[in-house]
Design an enzyme around this catalytic site. Structure first.
Site, PDB file in Angstrom:
ATOM      1  NE  ARG A 189     -57.987 -20.318  11.994  1.00 40.86           N
ATOM      2  CZ  ARG A 189     -59.032 -20.991  11.985  1.00 40.86           C
ATOM      3  NH1 ARG A 189     -59.285 -21.896  12.180  1.00 40.86           N
ATOM      4  NH2 ARG A 189     -59.444 -20.349  11.194  1.00 40.86           N
ATOM      5  CG  HIS A 236     -62.279 -15.571  11.458  1.00 39.82           C
ATOM      6  ND1 HIS A 236     -61.385 -15.423  10.968  1.00 39.82           N
ATOM      7  CD2 HIS A 236     -63.329 -17.304  11.214  1.00 39.82           C
ATOM      8  CE1 HIS A 236     -61.215 -16.950  10.145  1.00 39.82           C
ATOM      9  NE2 HIS A 236     -62.093 -17.638  10.214  1.00 39.82           N
ATOM     10  NE  ARG A 254     -61.216 -16.611   5.006  1.00 40.08           N
ATOM     11  CZ  ARG A 254     -60.460 -17.712   6.553  1.00 40.08           C
ATOM     12  NH1 ARG A 254     -61.343 -18.869   6.352  1.00 40.08           N
ATOM     13  NH2 ARG A 254     -59.788 -16.969   7.209  1.00 40.08           N
ATOM     14  CB  CYS A 292     -67.192 -19.074   8.698  1.00 40.24           C
ATOM     15  SG  CYS A 292     -67.312 -19.924   9.800  1.00 40.24           S
ATOM     16  CD  GLN A 304     -65.149 -17.386   6.763  1.00 46.22           C
ATOM     17  OE1 GLN A 304     -64.227 -17.805   7.415  1.00 46.22           O
ATOM     18  NE2 GLN A 304     -65.874 -16.940   6.090  1.00 46.22           N
ATOM     19  CG  ASP A 313     -69.068 -20.294  12.966  1.00 41.53           C
ATOM     20  OD1 ASP A 313     -68.257 -21.393  12.798  1.00 41.53           O
ATOM     21  OD2 ASP A 313     -68.763 -19.583  13.653  1.00 41.53           O
TER      22      ASP A 313
HETATM   23  N1   CP Z   1     -63.163 -20.343   8.770  1.00 50.28           N
HETATM   24  C1   CP Z   1     -62.740 -21.357   8.382  1.00 50.28           C
HETATM   25  O1   CP Z   1     -61.541 -20.112   9.040  1.00 50.28           O
HETATM   26  O2   CP Z   1     -62.312 -22.072   8.114  1.00 50.28           O
HETATM   27  P1   CP Z   1     -60.680 -22.885   8.923  1.00 50.28           P
HETATM   28  O3   CP Z   1     -60.937 -23.334  10.230  1.00 50.28           O
HETATM   29  O4   CP Z   1     -60.343 -24.150   8.643  1.00 50.28           O
HETATM   30  O5   CP Z   1     -59.703 -22.070   8.679  1.00 50.28           O
HETATM   31  N1  NVA Z   2     -66.189 -19.898  15.026  1.00 51.56           N
HETATM   32  C1  NVA Z   2     -65.829 -21.078  14.742  1.00 51.56           C
HETATM   33  C2  NVA Z   2     -65.493 -20.135  13.136  1.00 51.56           C
HETATM   34  C3  NVA Z   2     -64.581 -21.800  13.304  1.00 51.56           C
HETATM   35  C4  NVA Z   2     -63.821 -20.958  11.128  1.00 51.56           C
HETATM   36  C5  NVA Z   2     -64.548 -21.565  15.856  1.00 51.56           C
HETATM   37  O1  NVA Z   2     -64.121 -20.208  16.163  1.00 51.56           O
HETATM   38  O2  NVA Z   2     -64.575 -22.320  16.239  1.00 51.56           O
END
Ligand code: CP
Ligand code: NVA
Length: 313
Positions: free
Chosen positions: A108, A135, A298, A270, A138, A230
Site C-alpha cells: 500500500r 484499489h 474485504r 469503501c 477493495q 469515497d
Molecule cells: N477501504 C480501505 O482500504 O480501508 P483502509 O484504508 O482502512 O485499509
Molecule cells: N481514496 C481513498 C481510499 C481510502 C481507502 C484514499 O486513497 O485515501
C-alpha cells in the site's frame, strides 16, 4: 481450482478477466461460508506475507493480517519507517530480498510503479492494497457485496458520487465494466476521471455491453442500484482539503440523493468515511447502507486472492 491464478499478482483489475474475477468472488463466498459455519482451517500453515505500508490502513491491513494468521500463516507488517523502501536501497533490491524470504507481498503506497517493480523483481505474487492509481482488492469486496444483495452482477447499475478521479473510482469503474455492471461517475467537471482510465474501462465495458457514463449532473444517480462514495480528500492530498470541500459539497450523499436513486438502492462506501463530508450520518447508518458487510467482505475477498494465487485450494 483456478489454476490460471497460481503465481499471479493483483496490481490492477485490468490484469484479470471477467471469468477470473468471478472465480475469486466464488472463492470469497465459500471462504465466508466456512467462517460462518465455524470451520477453522490451516491452509496458510508455513506461509508468510510481507505487508508493506507507506500509507495508513485499518481494513486492508487487518484483512490481510487476520486472513492469513487465522489459518496458520505469518503476516509481517513493515511500514516505510521500518524498512529501507526506496530510501538507501532501491525498490528492486528490496523486492529481490523479500522475494527470497516471503511467499507473497502486499503493497500500500503512493506509486503504482512501486507495486509493479515489487512484482517484477520479487518473483512472488504482489497484491496492490491501494496506490494513488488503483484499489483493486477493495473492488473485489464491493462486487461481492453487490452480488450478495442482488444475487447477480450483470444488469446492475452503480453510480459513484464524489471525487471521480481517485483510486477507488477508477478501480470500481474497471471492475464494473468487466463484470457487466453499468457505471456512472457523478462528479464536478474538475474531478472527472482522467481520459486514460476512462478509455481503459470503456474498452472493457464495450466487451461486456454496458455503458460508462461520466456526468456532473446529480440526476446520474436516478435508478442506480448502488450509490457509492469515497472520501473527498484521499491520502496524500491533504493540502487540497479546502478546495475539495468547496467543489464537492453539492455532491454529498444525503437522504435526498438516496431517495433520488430509489428506495431499494444500496449505499456503499469503501471507508474510512468522513461523516458530514461525502456522506451524512443518516445515510451511512440508514436502512440502505451495507458498508459493514462491505468492510467484512474485504477479508473474505483478500483471503480468496491469497488462496488462489498461492495455489492453496
Ligand atoms: N477501504 C480501505 O482500504 O480501508 P483502509 O484504508 O482502512 O485499509
Ligand atoms: N481514496 C481513498 C481510499 C481510502 C481507502 C484514499 O486513497 O485515501
Amino acid at each position: 481450482m483456478a489454476p490460471s491464478l497460481v503465481g499471479r499478482s493483483l496490481l490492477t483489475l485490468n490484469d484479470y478477466s471477467r471469468e477470473e474475477i468471478t472465480t475469486l468472488l466464488d472463492i470469497a463466498d465459500s471462504v465466508k461460508r466456512e467462517k460462518s459455519d465455524g470451520r477453522r482451517l490451516r491452509r496458510f500453515e508455513g506461509y508468510t506475507i510481507a505487508l508493506l505500508f507507506e500509507k495508513r490502513s485499518t481494513r486492508t491491513r487487518c484483512a490481510f493480517e487476520t486472513a492469513i494468521a487465522e489459518e496458520g500463516g505469518y503476516p509481517a507488517f513493515l511500514s516505510n519507517t521500518d524498512i529501507h523502501l526506496g530510501e538507501k536501497e532501491t525498490i528492486e533490491d528490496t523486492a529481490r530480498v523479500l522475494g527470497r524470504m516471503f511467499d507473497a507481498i502486499q503493497f500500500r503506497g503512493y506509486s503504482q510503479q512501486t507495486a509493479e517493480a515489487l512484482a517484477r523483481w520479487s518473483g512472488v505474487p504482489v497484491y496492490n492494497g491501494l496506490t494513488d492509481s488503483y484499489h483493486p482488492t477493495q473492488v473485489l469486496a464491493d462486487l461481492m457485496t453487490i452480488r450478495e444483495v442482488f444475487g447477480s452482477l450483470a444488469g446492475r447499475t452503480v453510480a459513484f458520487v464524489g471525487d471521480g478521479r481517485n483510486n477507488v473510482a477508477r478501480s470500481l469503474m474497471l471492475g464494473c465494466a468487466k463484470l457487466g455492471v453499468a457505471f456512472t461517475v457523478v462528479a464536478p467537471k474538475a474531478l472527472h476521471p482522467d481520459a486514460a482510465f476512462t478509455t481503459e474501462a470503456s474498452e472493457a465495458a464495450e466487451v461486456s455491453g454496458v455503458p460508462i457514463v461520466v456526468t456532473d449532473d446529480l440526476s446520474g444517480v436516478e435508478h442506480a442500484d448502488v450509490v457509492y462514495t469515497d472520501v473527498w480528500i484521499s491520502m496524500g492530498e491533504e493540502a487540497r482539503e479546502r478546495e475539495r470541500v468547496e467543489v464537492l459539497s453539492p455532491y454529498r450523499v444525503d437522504d435526498a440523493l438516496i431517495a433520488r436513486a430509489g428506495k431499494d438502492s444500496l449505499f456503499l462506501h469503501c471507508l474510512p468515511a468522513v461523516r458530514g463530508n461525502e456522506v451524512t450520518t443518516s445515510v451511512i447508518d440508514g436502512p440502505n447502507s451495507r458498508v459493514w458487510d462491505q468492510a467484512e467482505n474485504r477479508k473474505h475477498t483478500i483471503k480468496a486472492v491469497m488462496l488462489a494465487t498461492l495455489g492453496l485450494l
